[in-house]
Every structure is written in C-alpha cells, then in structure tokens.
Motif scaffolding. Structure first.
Motif, PDB file in Angstrom:
ATOM      1  N   GLU A 149     -17.894  -5.306   2.999  1.00 36.46           N
ATOM      2  CA  GLU A 149     -17.643  -3.863   2.962  1.00 36.46           C
ATOM      3  C   GLU A 149     -17.967  -3.225   4.299  1.00 36.46           C
ATOM      4  O   GLU A 149     -17.229  -2.355   4.780  1.00 36.46           O
ATOM      5  N   GLU A 150     -19.061  -3.656   4.897  1.00 38.53           N
ATOM      6  CA  GLU A 150     -19.522  -3.011   6.127  1.00 38.53           C
ATOM      7  C   GLU A 150     -18.495  -3.084   7.265  1.00 38.53           C
ATOM      8  O   GLU A 150     -18.306  -2.099   7.970  1.00 38.53           O
ATOM      9  N   PRO A 151     -17.802  -4.190   7.476  1.00 41.21           N
ATOM     10  CA  PRO A 151     -16.805  -4.221   8.558  1.00 41.21           C
ATOM     11  C   PRO A 151     -15.473  -3.553   8.217  1.00 41.21           C
ATOM     12  O   PRO A 151     -14.528  -3.631   9.005  1.00 41.21           O
ATOM     13  N   GLY A 152     -15.373  -2.913   7.047  1.00 41.37           N
ATOM     14  CA  GLY A 152     -14.128  -2.206   6.770  1.00 41.37           C
ATOM     15  C   GLY A 152     -13.543  -2.426   5.383  1.00 41.37           C
ATOM     16  O   GLY A 152     -12.313  -2.519   5.241  1.00 41.37           O
ATOM     17  N   LEU A 153     -14.381  -2.511   4.358  1.00 37.89           N
ATOM     18  CA  LEU A 153     -13.925  -2.635   2.964  1.00 37.89           C
ATOM     19  C   LEU A 153     -13.038  -3.867   2.764  1.00 37.89           C
ATOM     20  O   LEU A 153     -12.091  -3.853   1.973  1.00 37.89           O
ATOM     21  N   LEU A 154     -13.357  -4.948   3.457  1.00 38.63           N
ATOM     22  CA  LEU A 154     -12.457  -6.098   3.466  1.00 38.63           C
ATOM     23  C   LEU A 154     -12.435  -6.829   2.128  1.00 38.63           C
ATOM     24  O   LEU A 154     -11.377  -7.270   1.673  1.00 38.63           O
ATOM     25  N   GLY A 155     -13.601  -6.992   1.506  1.00 38.99           N
ATOM     26  CA  GLY A 155     -13.635  -7.707   0.225  1.00 38.99           C
ATOM     27  C   GLY A 155     -12.867  -6.976  -0.853  1.00 38.99           C
ATOM     28  O   GLY A 155     -12.096  -7.592  -1.607  1.00 38.99           O
ATOM     29  N   SER A 156     -13.057  -5.666  -0.960  1.00 33.27           N
ATOM     30  CA  SER A 156     -12.334  -4.916  -1.989  1.00 33.27           C
ATOM     31  C   SER A 156     -10.856  -4.785  -1.639  1.00 33.27           C
ATOM     32  O   SER A 156     -10.000  -4.778  -2.535  1.00 33.27           O
ATOM     33  N   THR A 157     -10.532  -4.690  -0.344  1.00 32.61           N
ATOM     34  CA  THR A 157      -9.121  -4.662   0.061  1.00 32.61           C
ATOM     35  C   THR A 157      -8.428  -5.958  -0.351  1.00 32.61           C
ATOM     36  O   THR A 157      -7.310  -5.951  -0.885  1.00 32.61           O
ATOM     37  N   TYR A 158      -9.107  -7.091  -0.093  1.00 28.32           N
ATOM     38  CA  TYR A 158      -8.533  -8.370  -0.503  1.00 28.32           C
ATOM     39  C   TYR A 158      -8.350  -8.405  -2.019  1.00 28.32           C
ATOM     40  O   TYR A 158      -7.320  -8.874  -2.518  1.00 28.32           O
ATOM     41  N   TYR A 159      -9.355  -7.892  -2.739  1.00 27.96           N
ATOM     42  CA  TYR A 159      -9.255  -7.938  -4.198  1.00 27.96           C
ATOM     43  C   TYR A 159      -8.042  -7.161  -4.700  1.00 27.96           C
ATOM     44  O   TYR A 159      -7.283  -7.658  -5.537  1.00 27.96           O
ATOM     45  N   VAL A 160      -7.816  -5.937  -4.218  1.00 32.02           N
ATOM     46  CA  VAL A 160      -6.689  -5.168  -4.745  1.00 32.02           C
ATOM     47  C   VAL A 160      -5.355  -5.758  -4.306  1.00 32.02           C
ATOM     48  O   VAL A 160      -4.327  -5.531  -4.957  1.00 32.02           O
ATOM     49  N   GLN A 161      -5.354  -6.534  -3.212  1.00 33.30           N
ATOM     50  CA  GLN A 161      -4.140  -7.245  -2.818  1.00 33.30           C
ATOM     51  C   GLN A 161      -3.941  -8.517  -3.636  1.00 33.30           C
ATOM     52  O   GLN A 161      -2.803  -8.992  -3.781  1.00 33.30           O
ATOM     53  N   ASN A 162      -5.043  -9.051  -4.158  1.00 34.78           N
ATOM     54  CA  ASN A 162      -5.009 -10.300  -4.933  1.00 34.78           C
ATOM     55  C   ASN A 162      -5.875 -10.131  -6.174  1.00 34.78           C
ATOM     56  O   ASN A 162      -6.878 -10.834  -6.362  1.00 34.78           O
ATOM     57  N   PRO A 163      -5.515  -9.212  -7.070  1.00 33.95           N
ATOM     58  CA  PRO A 163      -6.395  -8.886  -8.202  1.00 33.95           C
ATOM     59  C   PRO A 163      -6.517 -10.032  -9.194  1.00 33.95           C
ATOM     60  O   PRO A 163      -5.563 -10.763  -9.448  1.00 33.95           O
ATOM     61  N   LEU A 164      -7.705 -10.160  -9.740  1.00 40.19           N
ATOM     62  CA  LEU A 164      -7.957 -11.181 -10.757  1.00 40.19           C
ATOM     63  C   LEU A 164      -7.495 -10.721 -12.132  1.00 40.19           C
ATOM     64  O   LEU A 164      -7.288 -11.540 -13.022  1.00 40.19           O
ATOM     65  N   VAL A 165      -7.383  -9.420 -12.307  1.00 41.76           N
ATOM     66  CA  VAL A 165      -6.741  -8.836 -13.489  1.00 41.76           C
ATOM     67  C   VAL A 165      -5.714  -7.844 -12.962  1.00 41.76           C
ATOM     68  O   VAL A 165      -5.931  -7.218 -11.935  1.00 41.76           O
ATOM     69  N   PRO A 166      -4.578  -7.699 -13.606  1.00 38.41           N
ATOM     70  CA  PRO A 166      -3.508  -6.873 -13.046  1.00 38.41           C
ATOM     71  C   PRO A 166      -3.963  -5.432 -12.788  1.00 38.41           C
ATOM     72  O   PRO A 166      -4.599  -4.809 -13.645  1.00 38.41           O
ATOM     73  N   LEU A 167      -3.618  -4.894 -11.622  1.00 35.09           N
ATOM     74  CA  LEU A 167      -4.007  -3.522 -11.304  1.00 35.09           C
ATOM     75  C   LEU A 167      -3.364  -2.519 -12.248  1.00 35.09           C
ATOM     76  O   LEU A 167      -3.944  -1.470 -12.536  1.00 35.09           O
ATOM     77  N   GLU A 168      -2.154  -2.825 -12.739  1.00 38.31           N
ATOM     78  CA  GLU A 168      -1.509  -1.891 -13.661  1.00 38.31           C
ATOM     79  C   GLU A 168      -2.246  -1.823 -14.995  1.00 38.31           C
ATOM     80  O   GLU A 168      -2.044  -0.887 -15.782  1.00 38.31           O
ATOM     81  N   ARG A 169      -3.120  -2.803 -15.241  1.00 34.45           N
ATOM     82  CA  ARG A 169      -3.942  -2.759 -16.452  1.00 34.45           C
ATOM     83  C   ARG A 169      -5.403  -2.462 -16.124  1.00 34.45           C
ATOM     84  O   ARG A 169      -6.282  -2.624 -16.971  1.00 34.45           O
ATOM     85  N   THR A 170      -5.661  -2.028 -14.897  1.00 31.08           N
ATOM     86  CA  THR A 170      -7.001  -1.599 -14.500  1.00 31.08           C
ATOM     87  C   THR A 170      -7.042  -0.081 -14.612  1.00 31.08           C
ATOM     88  O   THR A 170      -6.397   0.629 -13.842  1.00 31.08           O
ATOM     89  N   VAL A 171      -7.787   0.432 -15.574  1.00 30.92           N
ATOM     90  CA  VAL A 171      -7.699   1.854 -15.903  1.00 30.92           C
ATOM     91  C   VAL A 171      -8.665   2.703 -15.089  1.00 30.92           C
ATOM     92  O   VAL A 171      -8.463   3.920 -14.953  1.00 30.92           O
ATOM     93  N   ALA A 172      -9.722   2.095 -14.550  1.00 31.21           N
ATOM     94  CA  ALA A 172     -10.703   2.876 -13.792  1.00 31.21           C
ATOM     95  C   ALA A 172     -11.583   1.945 -12.976  1.00 31.21           C
ATOM     96  O   ALA A 172     -11.787   0.776 -13.338  1.00 31.21           O
TER      97      ALA A 172
END
Length: 543
Positions: free
Chosen positions: A383-406
């Motif tokens: 996260e510190e160098p630029g939200l890289l882990g969460s950016t990778y996750y939303v690009q490669n979600p383990l559960v579909p983002l369209e079914r991620t409600v919050a």
C-alpha cells in the motif's frame, strides 16, 4: 459510472451532504437485519488486539517492507490467524496467499536547471528532489524547457483549466501539489483527487510533456518533505505490467527550498506564482529555464502476496455476493537510523489495522449463524508505494467485483483510549452510509466525517482501489473526541503523530496502549459489515 467515479466524488459528496445523508440513513436500512449476536461483538477485545499488534509491529518483522523476510513472516502469520478463525482459503480453495509480482527500481537520478542568463542549479537527490521513471528497465533522459502550469489541473466540472490549450509537447511541466480549493471551489477544504501527484503526472502525459515535476510544500501537502523522502528516495515499486504509456518518462517531486531557487533563476517570485495559480485565469508560464534530467534504475523483480480468507454466507440467494474487509500489512522496512533506530515498525500504520482485521474475522466466526452474504477478509501488501496490492486485487479479484457489494477499509486503529465519536471516511458518498450510521448509533458514538479533509485520506488508502471500480467503499477510522480529555486533544495528538512518528521509526509498539478505542472502532466496523451482508438491497453510489 466506474470509470468517471473517482473524478466525481467531490461532487457526489456535496450532493449527498452529511445532513441529507443522516436523514436518509433510516430509509436505507429498511429490510436490513442487524442481528448482531453478542458473542460476535464481544469477541473483539483489547487483549486480542494487543497480542496481534505486539507481533506485527515487532522488530522481528523488520518493518514489513514488501519482498523482505519481515513481509513474508507477516503474511504467514495473518494466514495462520485466518485459518485459526475458521476462514476458507480464498485462492483456489487451498491457499490464503494471492501472489503478485512487483518491480522494485532503485533510481540513480540527476536534475539540473540552467537559466537563459547562464545561472545554474544542480539539485541534490534526497534533500532537494526525488525522481523515478514509469519505464524503469530503460534509462530515461530528458532535456526541455521548464513550464510552470499552476496546479496542473483540467476539471470541467469545476470550470478549471490550467493549460489553456498551450502547446506543451516535449516540455517539462512544473506543477504545485494539491488543488486550488477554497470557498466555492473544488472540494472547498476537502482535497480532491486532482490534488495528488499521480493525477498531475497522468495529465502531463496527456499533454505530451517529456517530464513532470511536482512542487511539494508543507502548507499545501499537509506534511513535511521527510514523508516524501521516506517513500520515494529509495526503491520505487510498481506492479509488473510493462511500461506505462499514461505517465511521462521522468517524474519528480521537488522541495520548496529547491523550487524557490529555480523560480528565482527565472526572475520570478515564488509567492507571486503561488497566488497566480489560484486564479481561474491562470495561464502556463514559460520560465526560460532548461531542465536536464536523467534516471537510471537498478531493477529487481520479486513475488509478494495478498492474504485472503472467506467466511461463507448462509443465504442460498446471497452467499455468492461479498462484503470485503481490507487492511494493508506492509510498511517501510529498514532504513538509515533516525534517533538511533533504523526499523520503521509501522505500529499504527498499519499493524494496528491488520490486528483489527484478524479480530474481525474471529468475531464473524463467533456468530450464532453466518451472515447472508459471504465475507472476504483481505490483507494487502504494498500500500505504501502506491496501493499496489489492492490495485492488483481489483484487477485480478478472487471473487467477482460485480458480486462485491461493499468494501470496508481499516488503516490506523485507535491506540489512545475511548472516544465519544467515530470518524468514517466516504460514508456520505453512497447509501452504504446508512449501515455506518446505524452501527455508530448502536455503539452510542457520534458519526463524523473526515476531520482533516485537506489531507485527502479518501484517496490515500486501499478503499480508493475499490472506488475506482465502482464498489461502494468506506474507511472506518477512529474518533478524536477522547473521553476525559480536553477539547482538541485528539486533533493535537494526530498532528503530533504526523509530525513526529508518521513514516518514522517512532511509529512503534509501546507497553500500556489503551485499546478501548480500538475496540469501539472494531465494533462499528463489525456492525457495518454485518448490516450490509444481511441487507437484501445492495448499497450504491449517489446519483
């Protein structure tokens, strides 16, 4: 909507407004079962939080910088705790670890300026500037005229254009950090995404600039130059995704001291430039100063991990939808000693948030019956160098983002005692705020928004990655109205933290922490997620 959402957030915030949001909170909760089983809430204890925090912020983990032994130990510890809580592995049903490749580039940079009259200035790397390249595998060399572009912003919704159709092809742009907010402009006192360096670099690339330099000042950024140095002076980390065409080849941050020197070489007054940049009539100023810049990088690639576990939902119709809790587990590692300490432990930022993430997983496991929707617990790296882990996750979600409600993010947990209030960042932007309001009320806490909106915390942690993809998200922070303390004590405490301990070795575990406020924060986060998980209606952004 998702592609434009990040630029519309300040508009949405004003449209919703805290007063209107509070009035609408009750209607959002129709059909919502908060069914908070006391065994779940009571499972969040100061003792458990203290135990996790002691380990995650210990010197043994050496500051948890991505790609280090300390980061690996932290990830394994979190995965083990998720397993103990009874979570299901989220990666192929067999692992808690989502691998991602990071590119670390250790730059060697030079930056010099020469005026028409022959005066020159060679900036010193570290004290004067930090620089990096969006294409680290190849040296980047730039020579071009320096053009001051004010805040470097084009924002149609605010009637603002710093560029006025100027031809900036091949130029090196010089822009101020932050945005020209104020009464009736941009987000007022609330920093918008336009104020962040990343936006300015992207805009420079769209203008065909060869390079971009952002001037940092304490007054505009809200923190000192040491924070920029601590993140940028060493290795720059990127996701392994190839050269970025949306960024210029040379990017830098320049200290105020160095900026004043450069501006004076051009025969300009720095204070006058600052004032001129605040006008809608501002036009780019060609300085007559030639910039010569070069960055070459020593590059290494390594694999790091996000840690993810799932608590399956119990409703056959809703169990394939998810509420996501996030917290980043990385920090800054080991660096040059400061006051005889070289380990940047990151206790508050963000071992505390991960401790609470683990406690939340255990709290959900104690429920008498599972929530309707499934819950994903996600500890992200880099996260510190630029939200890289969460950016990778939303690009490669383990559960579909369209079914991620919050998405509910935790970044910094109260270490100083109970409060009368709770701060939630982003609650007013979506009707996710209804569940937040109910959770705060259940804990007899006054719900408040960002207490330092000029610092732009909405855009500075992992909720941003989900917001960019259209997922309603909040950051549940902690209150500042401490029980038994004088008014203003909490705000003074956080200002002192930012000055003395933020991104410094002083952010470390200490005996005697009062974690009762952390428990409050955890209970609100727990109740919020459970309400959303059990509500048949999905939250959505304000229209």
């Amino acid at each position: 909507m998702a592609s434009k959402l990040i630029d519309r957030l300040p508009v949405l915030a004003r449209a919703a407004g805290w007063a209107a949001f509070a009035l609408l909170a009750g209607s959002m909760l129709k059909g919502c079962r908060i069914d908070v089983a006391e065994p779940g809430v009571e499972a969040i204890t100061a003792e458990e939080l203290d135990g996790h925090l002691r380990f995650l912020a210990s010197d043994l983990l050496e500051g948890r910088s991505p790609g280090t032994r300390g980061s690996e130990l932290a990830a394994l510890y979190i995965a083990g705790q998720f397993a103990l809580a009874g979570l299901r592995p989220a990666v192929g049903d067999s692992s808690f670890l989502q691998s991602l490749t990071l590119v670390a580039a250790l730059p060697t940079a030079s930056l010099s300026f020469r005026a028409r009259g022959g005066a020159s200035f060679r900036a010193e790397y570290g004290p004067d500037f930090v620089a990096w390249s969006s294409q680290p595998d190849e040296p980047s060399e730039v020579v071009g005229e320096l053009v001051f572009v004010g805040y470097g912003i084009t924002a149609d919704e605010y009637g603002w254009d710093d560029f006025k159709s100027a031809d900036l092809e091949g130029k090196v742009l010089l822009a101020l950090v932050n945005d020209p907010g104020g009464p009736g402009r941009f987000g007022g006192d609330t920093l918008t995404y336009y104020g962040f360096p990343d936006y300015k670099f992207e805009e420079a690339a769209r203008r065909g600039a060869a390079g971009a330099i952002v001037i940092h000042t304490r007054e505009l950024a809200g923190h000192g130059w040491h924070v920029v140095e601590s993140i940028r002076k060493g290795e720059t980390m990127l996701l392994e995704s190839g050269p970025r065409e949306d960024r210029p080849a040379f990017e830098a941050m320049l200290s105020r001291r160095a900026a004043e020197t450069v501006v004076a070489m051009a025969g300009l007054d720095f204070a006058t430039l600052l004032e001129s940049a605040r006008s809608q009539n501002f036009r780019p100023i060609a300085t007559g100063v030639t910039v010569s810049a070069r960055v070459s990088s020593e590059v290494r690639r390594f694999v790091d991990v996000n840690v993810a576990g799932i608590l399956p939902g119990g409703d056959p119709e809703l169990a394939d939808e998810f509420v996501v809790y996030t917290a980043h587990y990385d920090h800054l590692g080991v660096d040059a000693p400061l006051d005889s300490d070289s380990i940047y432990n990151g206790a508050y930022d963000n071992a505390s948030g991960v401790a609470l993430l683990i406690a939340l997983a255990r709290a959900y496991a104690r429920l008498q019956r599972p929530p309707a929707r499934s819950i994903l617990f996600l500890a992200v790296t880099a996260e510190e160098p630029g939200l890289l882990g969460s950016t990778y996750y939303v690009q490669n979600p383990l559960v579909p983002l369209e079914r991620t409600v919050a998405s509910i993010n935790i970044d910094g947990v109260n270490l100083w005692g109970p409060t009368e209030d709770i701060v939630v960042i982003g609650a007013e932007l979506s009707d996710l705020g209804g569940a937040v309001a109910a959770a705060a009320a259940a804990e007899a806490l006054t719900l408040k928004g960002d207490r330092a909106p000029e610092l732009g915390y909405l855009y500075r942690s992992d909720q941003l990655s989900f917001i960019r993809r259209g997922v309603p998200a909040v950051q549940i922070s902690h209150g500042l109205d401490y029980i038994g303390r004088m008014p203003g004590w909490g705000a003074q405490l956080m200002a002192q933290y930012r000055e003395e301990d933020y991104h410094k070795p002083g952010d470390e575990y200490r005996l005697g922490l009062d974690l009762r406020g952390a428990v409050q924060q955890g209970r609100v986060a727990f109740r919020t997620g459970l309400a959303v998980a059990n509500n048949r209606a999905r939250p959505s952004y304000a229209r």
